[in-house]
Design a protein around this motif. Structure first.
Motif, PDB file in Angstrom:
ATOM      1  N   LEU A   1       0.833  -1.198   0.000  1.00 19.27           N
ATOM      2  CA  LEU A   1       0.000   0.000   0.000  1.00 19.27           C
ATOM      3  C   LEU A   1       0.877   1.261   0.000  1.00 19.27           C
ATOM      4  CD1 LEU A   1      -3.006   0.938   0.247  1.00 19.27           C
ATOM      5  CD2 LEU A   1      -2.620   1.016   2.709  1.00 19.27           C
ATOM      6  N   ALA A   2       1.917   1.268   0.824  1.00 17.13           N
ATOM      7  CA  ALA A   2       2.822   2.411   0.874  1.00 17.13           C
ATOM      8  C   ALA A   2       3.587   2.565  -0.439  1.00 17.13           C
ATOM      9  CB  ALA A   2       3.797   2.252   2.039  1.00 17.13           C
ATOM     10  N   LYS A   3       4.042   1.450  -0.985  1.00 17.82           N
ATOM     11  CA  LYS A   3       4.775   1.489  -2.251  1.00 17.82           C
ATOM     12  C   LYS A   3       3.883   1.997  -3.386  1.00 17.82           C
ATOM     13  CE  LYS A   3       6.236  -2.524  -3.619  1.00 17.82           C
ATOM     14  NZ  LYS A   3       6.981  -3.749  -3.970  1.00 17.82           N
ATOM     15  N   ASN A   4       2.635   1.564  -3.410  1.00 18.57           N
ATOM     16  CA  ASN A   4       1.699   2.015  -4.442  1.00 18.57           C
ATOM     17  C   ASN A   4       1.398   3.495  -4.290  1.00 18.57           C
ATOM     18  OD1 ASN A   4      -0.083   1.323  -6.711  1.00 18.57           O
ATOM     19  ND2 ASN A   4      -1.720   1.843  -5.286  1.00 18.57           N
ATOM     20  N   GLN A   5       1.309   3.977  -3.057  1.00 19.16           N
ATOM     21  CA  GLN A   5       1.051   5.400  -2.826  1.00 19.16           C
ATOM     22  C   GLN A   5       2.209   6.257  -3.331  1.00 19.16           C
ATOM     23  OE1 GLN A   5      -1.845   6.754  -1.544  1.00 19.16           O
ATOM     24  NE2 GLN A   5      -0.938   8.663  -2.242  1.00 19.16           N
ATOM     25  N   ILE A   6       3.430   5.805  -3.101  1.00 17.93           N
ATOM     26  CA  ILE A   6       4.607   6.524  -3.594  1.00 17.93           C
ATOM     27  C   ILE A   6       4.612   6.541  -5.121  1.00 17.93           C
ATOM     28  CG2 ILE A   6       7.127   6.428  -3.745  1.00 17.93           C
ATOM     29  CD1 ILE A   6       7.030   5.327  -0.818  1.00 17.93           C
ATOM     30  N   TYR A   7       4.294   5.405  -5.728  1.00 15.09           N
ATOM     31  CA  TYR A   7       4.237   5.302  -7.189  1.00 15.09           C
ATOM     32  C   TYR A   7       3.171   6.244  -7.752  1.00 15.09           C
ATOM     33  CZ  TYR A   7       3.666   3.121 -11.784  1.00 15.09           C
ATOM     34  OH  TYR A   7       3.575   2.898 -13.128  1.00 15.09           O
ATOM     35  N   TYR A   8       1.999   6.244  -7.143  1.00 16.24           N
ATOM     36  CA  TYR A   8       0.894   7.103  -7.577  1.00 16.24           C
ATOM     37  C   TYR A   8       1.293   8.578  -7.467  1.00 16.24           C
ATOM     38  CZ  TYR A   8      -3.754   9.232  -7.702  1.00 16.24           C
ATOM     39  OH  TYR A   8      -4.837  10.004  -8.020  1.00 16.24           O
ATOM     40  N   ASN A   9       1.894   8.958  -6.334  1.00 16.58           N
ATOM     41  CA  ASN A   9       2.314  10.346  -6.150  1.00 16.58           C
ATOM     42  C   ASN A   9       3.358  10.765  -7.173  1.00 16.58           C
ATOM     43  OD1 ASN A   9       0.581  10.688  -4.010  1.00 16.58           O
ATOM     44  ND2 ASN A   9       2.139  10.375  -2.445  1.00 16.58           N
ATOM     45  N   ALA A  10       4.266   9.854  -7.520  1.00 19.62           N
ATOM     46  CA  ALA A  10       5.275  10.161  -8.535  1.00 19.62           C
ATOM     47  C   ALA A  10       4.620  10.393  -9.894  1.00 19.62           C
ATOM     48  CB  ALA A  10       6.297   9.025  -8.624  1.00 19.62           C
ATOM     49  N   LEU A  11       3.638   9.577 -10.232  1.00 16.23           N
ATOM     50  CA  LEU A  11       2.922   9.766 -11.497  1.00 16.23           C
ATOM     51  C   LEU A  11       2.166  11.083 -11.517  1.00 16.23           C
ATOM     52  CD1 LEU A  11       1.520   6.177 -12.149  1.00 16.23           C
ATOM     53  CD2 LEU A  11       3.374   7.310 -13.373  1.00 16.23           C
ATOM     54  N   ILE A  12       1.527  11.413 -10.410  1.00 10.81           N
ATOM     55  CA  ILE A  12       0.790  12.679 -10.318  1.00 10.81           C
ATOM     56  C   ILE A  12       1.746  13.863 -10.451  1.00 10.81           C
ATOM     57  CG2 ILE A  12      -0.512  14.176  -8.737  1.00 10.81           C
ATOM     58  CD1 ILE A  12      -2.235  12.058 -10.066  1.00 10.81           C
ATOM     59  N   ASP A  13       2.898  13.793  -9.784  1.00  8.02           N
ATOM     60  CA  ASP A  13       3.893  14.867  -9.911  1.00  8.02           C
ATOM     61  C   ASP A  13       4.361  15.023 -11.352  1.00  8.02           C
ATOM     62  OD1 ASP A  13       3.775  15.472  -7.231  1.00  8.02           O
ATOM     63  OD2 ASP A  13       5.602  14.372  -6.698  1.00  8.02           O
ATOM     64  N   ARG A  14       4.573  13.917 -12.023  1.00 11.28           N
ATOM     65  CA  ARG A  14       5.013  13.960 -13.428  1.00 11.28           C
ATOM     66  C   ARG A  14       3.909  14.547 -14.315  1.00 11.28           C
ATOM     67  NH1 ARG A  14       8.167  15.459 -16.697  1.00 11.28           N
ATOM     68  NH2 ARG A  14       8.598  14.215 -18.508  1.00 11.28           N
ATOM     69  N   MET A  15       2.674  14.156 -14.063  1.00 15.19           N
ATOM     70  CA  MET A  15       1.538  14.685 -14.828  1.00 15.19           C
ATOM     71  C   MET A  15       1.406  16.194 -14.588  1.00 15.19           C
ATOM     72  SD  MET A  15      -1.008  13.685 -16.891  1.00 15.19           S
ATOM     73  CE  MET A  15      -1.617  12.057 -16.598  1.00 15.19           C
ATOM     74  N   ASN A  16       1.555  16.623 -13.341  1.00 10.97           N
ATOM     75  CA  ASN A  16       1.498  18.059 -13.032  1.00 10.97           C
ATOM     76  C   ASN A  16       2.612  18.812 -13.744  1.00 10.97           C
ATOM     77  OD1 ASN A  16      -0.779  17.988 -11.426  1.00 10.97           O
ATOM     78  ND2 ASN A  16       0.377  17.685  -9.540  1.00 10.97           N
ATOM     79  N   GLY A  17       3.790  18.227 -13.836  1.00  7.38           N
ATOM     80  CA  GLY A  17       4.892  18.852 -14.562  1.00  7.38           C
ATOM     81  C   GLY A  17       4.571  19.036 -16.028  1.00  7.38           C
ATOM     82  N   ARG A  18       3.927  18.028 -16.622  1.00  6.18           N
ATOM     83  CA  ARG A  18       3.530  18.138 -18.035  1.00  6.18           C
ATOM     84  C   ARG A  18       2.500  19.257 -18.221  1.00  6.18           C
ATOM     85  NH1 ARG A  18       6.546  15.793 -21.841  1.00  6.18           N
ATOM     86  NH2 ARG A  18       4.702  15.697 -23.118  1.00  6.18           N
ATOM     87  N   PHE A  19       1.534  19.344 -17.311  1.00  4.36           N
ATOM     88  CA  PHE A  19       0.529  20.402 -17.407  1.00  4.36           C
ATOM     89  C   PHE A  19       1.151  21.777 -17.184  1.00  4.36           C
ATOM     90  CE2 PHE A  19      -2.752  17.051 -16.382  1.00  4.36           C
ATOM     91  CZ  PHE A  19      -3.326  17.077 -17.636  1.00  4.36           C
ATOM     92  N   THR A  20       2.105  21.874 -16.280  1.00  5.71           N
ATOM     93  CA  THR A  20       2.795  23.145 -16.048  1.00  5.71           C
ATOM     94  C   THR A  20       3.556  23.573 -17.296  1.00  5.71           C
ATOM     95  OG1 THR A  20       2.992  22.663 -13.693  1.00  5.71           O
ATOM     96  CG2 THR A  20       4.479  24.324 -14.589  1.00  5.71           C
TER      97      THR A  20
END
Length: 132
Positions: free
Chosen positions: A103-122
């Motif tokens: 669960l913790a590993k998946n949360q870190i993975y999800y947050n990394a994807l969200i950060d990358r997606m936010n970078g693309r939108f920025t």
């Protein structure tokens, strides 16, 4: 012009979908830790995602160079049930420590994807605003 159709956006979207499915499976496992005869579920999407990204495009007979190439996108995350193990006396095979770590590993993975997606939108936002 398709701003969100790039391979990066598609890969991030598929990663987020897979992470969401894994979150659901892990949550079900944790919720059923004491349920007799419950068998833990596991989602394999990283391998599926990497296979999809490495697949060559489907070759089709194009009569004009401006025609769009076809691509294969039949890969979906796979939910598997592990029926070969038993950790508890009630035939249940959910290991709560393992599930919490996943669960913790998946949360870190999800947050990394969200950060990358936010970078693309920025980046898109910066381009739209003209570099300001």
């Amino acid at each position: 012009m398709d701003l969100f159709g790039s391979s990066t956006f598609k890969a991030l979207e598929r990663g987020l979908d897979g992470s969401q499915l894994r979150q659901k499976a892990i949550s079900q496992n944790i919720a059923n830790v004491d349920t007799p005869y419950y068998k833990a579920k596991n989602v394999t999407f990283k391998q599926t995602l990497s296979e999809a990204m490495n697949q060559p495009t489907l070759q089709a007979n194009r009569t004009n160079d401006k025609h769009v190439e076809f691509s294969k996108s039949t890969n979906t995350p796979l939910v598997q049930t592990n029926r070969n193990t038993m950790y508890n006396h009630n035939q249940n095979n959910v290991d709560i420590d393992f599930e919490m770590a996943e669960l913790a590993k998946n949360q870190i993975y999800y947050n990394a994807l969200i950060d990358r997606m936010n970078g693309r939108f920025t980046s898109l936002q910066t381009v739209i605003r003209g570099g300001n």
